[in-house]
Design an enzyme around this catalytic site. Sequence first.
Site, short mmCIF file in Angstrom:
data_model
loop_
_atom_site.label_atom_id
_atom_site.label_comp_id
_atom_site.label_asym_id
_atom_site.label_seq_id
_atom_site.Cartn_x
_atom_site.Cartn_y
_atom_site.Cartn_z
N HIS A 1 0.81 -1.21 0.00
CA HIS A 1 0.00 0.00 0.00
C HIS A 1 0.85 1.27 0.00
O HIS A 1 0.31 2.38 0.05
CB HIS A 1 -0.92 -0.02 1.23
CG HIS A 1 -2.11 0.86 1.14
ND1 HIS A 1 -2.28 1.98 1.94
CD2 HIS A 1 -3.19 0.82 0.32
CE1 HIS A 1 -3.43 2.57 1.64
NE2 HIS A 1 -4.00 1.89 0.66
N LYS B 1 2.91 4.49 -1.18
CA LYS B 1 2.80 5.40 -2.33
C LYS B 1 4.06 6.27 -2.33
O LYS B 1 4.12 7.32 -1.68
CB LYS B 1 1.54 6.26 -2.23
CG LYS B 1 0.29 5.53 -1.75
CD LYS B 1 -0.18 4.44 -2.68
CE LYS B 1 -1.23 3.55 -2.04
NZ LYS B 1 -2.48 4.20 -1.71
N ASP C 1 15.02 10.69 -9.59
CA ASP C 1 16.35 11.22 -9.27
C ASP C 1 16.46 11.51 -7.77
O ASP C 1 16.43 10.58 -6.99
CB ASP C 1 16.66 12.46 -10.12
CG ASP C 1 16.85 12.12 -11.60
OD1 ASP C 1 17.09 10.93 -11.91
OD2 ASP C 1 16.74 13.03 -12.44
#
Length: 530
Positions: A190, A192, A197
């Site tokens: 889950h 995110k 870079d």
Amino acid sequence: MLVRCVPRCANKLKAPACRPLFQTTKPQCRRFSMPSQGAPQSAALSQSGMLAPFVSELDRIAPSFKINGAQIRVLQTPSEFYETLKDKIRGAEKRIFLSTLYIGKSEKELIATLQQTLRAKPHVKLSILTDALRGTREAPEPSCASLLAALVNEFGPDRVEIRMYHTPNLTGLRKQYIPKRINEGWGLQHMKLYGVDDEIILSGANLSGDYFTNRQDRYHLFSSKDITQYFSNLHGAVASLSFLVEPDQSPSGFTLAWPDTNSAVSPLQNPKQFVAESTSLLAGLIFPKTAPLTSMDQTPPEKRDTLVYPLAQFSQLLDPDTSTELPAISHILSTLSSPQYAKSSWTFTAGYFNPAPSLTRLLLSTASTNNTVITASPQANGFYQSPGVSGLLPGAYTLLARRFLRQVHQQKLESSTVLREWRKGTIGEPGGWTYHAKGLWVTLPENKGTAITVIGSSNYTKRSYSLDLEANALIVTENEDLKRRLADEQRWLMENSTITTRDDFARTERRVGFRVRAAMAIVRLVGGAL
């Protein structure tokens, strides 16, 4: 294959005697000074003095980085998030790593943006981590897995790595007979994390069309080499505990392989051993004394006015569980129960309102006043009028919100704590949005801005703290501009919300039927969670 920065046994890493990350002279392990016992009351109420009780314990819970508040950009809308993400991908020079629950199977524009960069810049490498259950749900029809397998097909496994994490909680007969969609209640990847870079966006948003257009979430862009590298290490570690997506000629367009180079045995082969080997890898990454920290940011020490604590909740992969998110948030709320914070305030939000019982108790035990909970109205819930069992979820969250207000009433806190429901139209109708934001903001006494916030993937539920993999950042700042921008973020979310009372829940149209209650009971009975 992408080269990972994480050794197989992270707990073997040597910790420095004191992290030199934030100073160039003598070590300084405490960043905000505690007022001395004989200090005048005015000094005790200074911002640094008020922050010190939070920081002194947080330093023992999680690793941290000190940056300038200007290195954090707070994004407001789904479209701003999407355009920023695409701009960063187009500008990539070295690497792109994306951890998400899933990428929408029809996200042609996002895939085209990745292709454009990979074609133009042969040195850029791409690593994507999603969840195996969610990412293969539609197979053999087009799915997240088949969409991403095409990238490997074009650019080869040396430049593109697609990984899908599979929970060790769903194996054997349970995996065989529990239907798709429902089976996701046993644990998901889950996190995110959207890194390009030396910058990273932390959010609760997944990568699909609604999250780019009409699904409100939160999004913070960190321009920090050190923070980005830390989360890249975390991404790489979980990727090494995940299936590898390989393109093939089958109807589904992909296969899931378990490479011999992975850091553990397959969770489907031996779940217990998988957890033991995952613990060896991950525990050292998230513990402050052994976390591999870098020192690449160029911000002068005197301008570093903001602490960022990376938090991870990996309960299903750690035995014993040494996750850092729940302890850190529990500490924040426990500290707010002290009388010196009587004039502080907090805002807590979760699109799916089902906070872990321990958090509910702590929220209602603070000395803070003017406290706000924001959650989605049924018409702004992503499962509103969804077919099948999932269509019962808005009713389930309504029931849980009503129970929360009952506790507020029983503890006589109605003058200090309110529940607000967020709504912008009705999902499924023109102009309708859903609400998916989650987080915590704390404003200290005598302050107008937000000094503490948590941003990331967690829904703060029992499921988040036992079944899903979550990554967050806890921000503690003395930067006045950042405090103002964090306060603005709360204001944006308030604009589409209205106070909801026990009387509102008593209306006929808000009553929750037997089917919803029965479904909730069944999910708990078989071991899943909302």
